[in-house]
Scaffold this motif. Structure first.
Motif, PDB file in Angstrom:
ATOM      1  N   ILE A  86       4.731  -0.734   3.078  1.00 22.34           N
ATOM      2  CA  ILE A  86       4.093   0.574   2.944  1.00 22.34           C
ATOM      3  C   ILE A  86       5.077   1.481   2.201  1.00 22.34           C
ATOM      4  CG2 ILE A  86       3.245   2.624   4.153  1.00 22.34           C
ATOM      5  CD1 ILE A  86       1.329   0.417   4.630  1.00 22.34           C
TER       6      ILE A  86
ATOM      7  N   GLY B 210      -1.346   4.852   6.173  1.00 21.27           N
ATOM      8  CA  GLY B 210      -1.154   3.414   6.343  1.00 21.27           C
ATOM      9  C   GLY B 210      -0.341   3.010   7.550  1.00 21.27           C
ATOM     10  N   LEU B 211       0.182   3.982   8.285  1.00 20.01           N
ATOM     11  CA  LEU B 211       1.010   3.656   9.443  1.00 20.01           C
ATOM     12  C   LEU B 211       0.421   4.094  10.780  1.00 20.01           C
ATOM     13  CD1 LEU B 211       4.446   4.575   7.849  1.00 20.01           C
ATOM     14  CD2 LEU B 211       3.525   2.285   8.264  1.00 20.01           C
TER      15      LEU B 211
ATOM     16  N   ASP C 297       0.584  -0.381  11.344  1.00 22.14           N
ATOM     17  CA  ASP C 297       0.888  -0.732   9.955  1.00 22.14           C
ATOM     18  C   ASP C 297      -0.330  -1.476   9.400  1.00 22.14           C
ATOM     19  OD1 ASP C 297       1.657  -2.008   7.604  1.00 22.14           O
ATOM     20  OD2 ASP C 297       3.685  -2.393   8.318  1.00 22.14           O
TER      21      ASP C 297
ATOM     22  N   ASP D 249       0.839  -1.197   0.000  1.00 20.02           N
ATOM     23  CA  ASP D 249       0.000   0.000   0.000  1.00 20.02           C
ATOM     24  C   ASP D 249       0.870   1.241   0.000  1.00 20.02           C
ATOM     25  OD1 ASP D 249      -2.680  -0.978   0.158  1.00 20.02           O
ATOM     26  OD2 ASP D 249      -2.383  -1.447   2.267  1.00 20.02           O
TER      27      ASP D 249
ATOM     28  N   SER E  47       4.467  -7.563   4.040  1.00 20.63           N
ATOM     29  CA  SER E  47       3.719  -6.336   3.776  1.00 20.63           C
ATOM     30  C   SER E  47       4.714  -5.210   3.572  1.00 20.63           C
ATOM     31  CB  SER E  47       2.767  -6.007   4.929  1.00 20.63           C
ATOM     32  OG  SER E  47       3.481  -5.694   6.100  1.00 20.63           O
TER      33      SER E  47
ATOM     34  N   CYS F  55      -6.371   2.681   3.358  1.00 20.64           N
ATOM     35  CA  CYS F  55      -5.735   3.012   4.648  1.00 20.64           C
ATOM     36  C   CYS F  55      -6.368   4.216   5.336  1.00 20.64           C
ATOM     37  CB  CYS F  55      -4.248   3.282   4.441  1.00 20.64           C
ATOM     38  SG  CYS F  55      -3.324   1.851   3.884  1.00 20.64           S
TER      39      CYS F  55
ATOM     40  N   ASP G 169      -2.679   6.048   1.196  1.00 18.40           N
ATOM     41  CA  ASP G 169      -3.704   5.365   0.406  1.00 18.40           C
ATOM     42  C   ASP G 169      -5.073   5.590   1.047  1.00 18.40           C
ATOM     43  OD1 ASP G 169      -5.434   3.522  -0.807  1.00 18.40           O
ATOM     44  OD2 ASP G 169      -3.839   2.071  -1.096  1.00 18.40           O
TER      45      ASP G 169
ATOM     46  N   ALA H 283      -1.128  -2.402   6.387  1.00 14.03           N
ATOM     47  CA  ALA H 283      -0.843  -3.474   5.427  1.00 14.03           C
ATOM     48  C   ALA H 283      -0.569  -4.777   6.171  1.00 14.03           C
ATOM     49  CB  ALA H 283       0.332  -3.107   4.535  1.00 14.03           C
TER      50      ALA H 283
ATOM     51  N   GLU I 281       1.587   4.909   1.601  1.00 14.77           N
ATOM     52  CA  GLU I 281       1.425   5.451   2.957  1.00 14.77           C
ATOM     53  C   GLU I 281       0.157   6.294   3.076  1.00 14.77           C
ATOM     54  OE1 GLU I 281       3.956   8.163   6.145  1.00 14.77           O
ATOM     55  OE2 GLU I 281       4.592   8.066   4.055  1.00 14.77           O
TER      56      GLU I 281
END
Length: 85
Positions: free
Chosen positions: A55, A29-30, A34, A17, A53, A25, A21, A36, A19
């Motif tokens: 990112i 994405g974090l 995380d 993915d 995974s 997400c 997204d 993903a 970051e």
């Protein structure tokens, strides 16, 4: 939900993915984790060993459109090569 869990799938998976997204997400994405990595257990609870995974920082949903897309593809092709796909 347009995605359903696949408990019958037992092969290795690689979730990639951006970051930032938004569709997958919710824009980061974090945070708070995380996403993903988290989705692997939720959607593929029986995925095989060696699942991964990644990112991609400073990227959104359309990874191909980002200047750093190459980094995502290095990861993806590394995963495929390691699994001998």
């Amino acid at each position: 939900m347009f995605v359903a869990p696949a408990p019958e799938f037992t092969g290795p998976i690689d979730v990639v993915d951006g970051e930032n997204d938004l569709p997958f997400c919710q824009s980061n994405g974090l945070v708070p984790e995380d996403k993903a990595a988290a989705v692997m257990g939720m959607l593929y609870p029986n995925a095989g060993n060696g699942s991964a995974s990644y990112i991609l920082g400073d990227a959104g949903h359309g990874i191909n459109a980002h200047y750093n897309a190459r980094m995502a593809y290095v990861h993806i092709f590394g995963f495929l090569g390691e699994k001998r796909f």
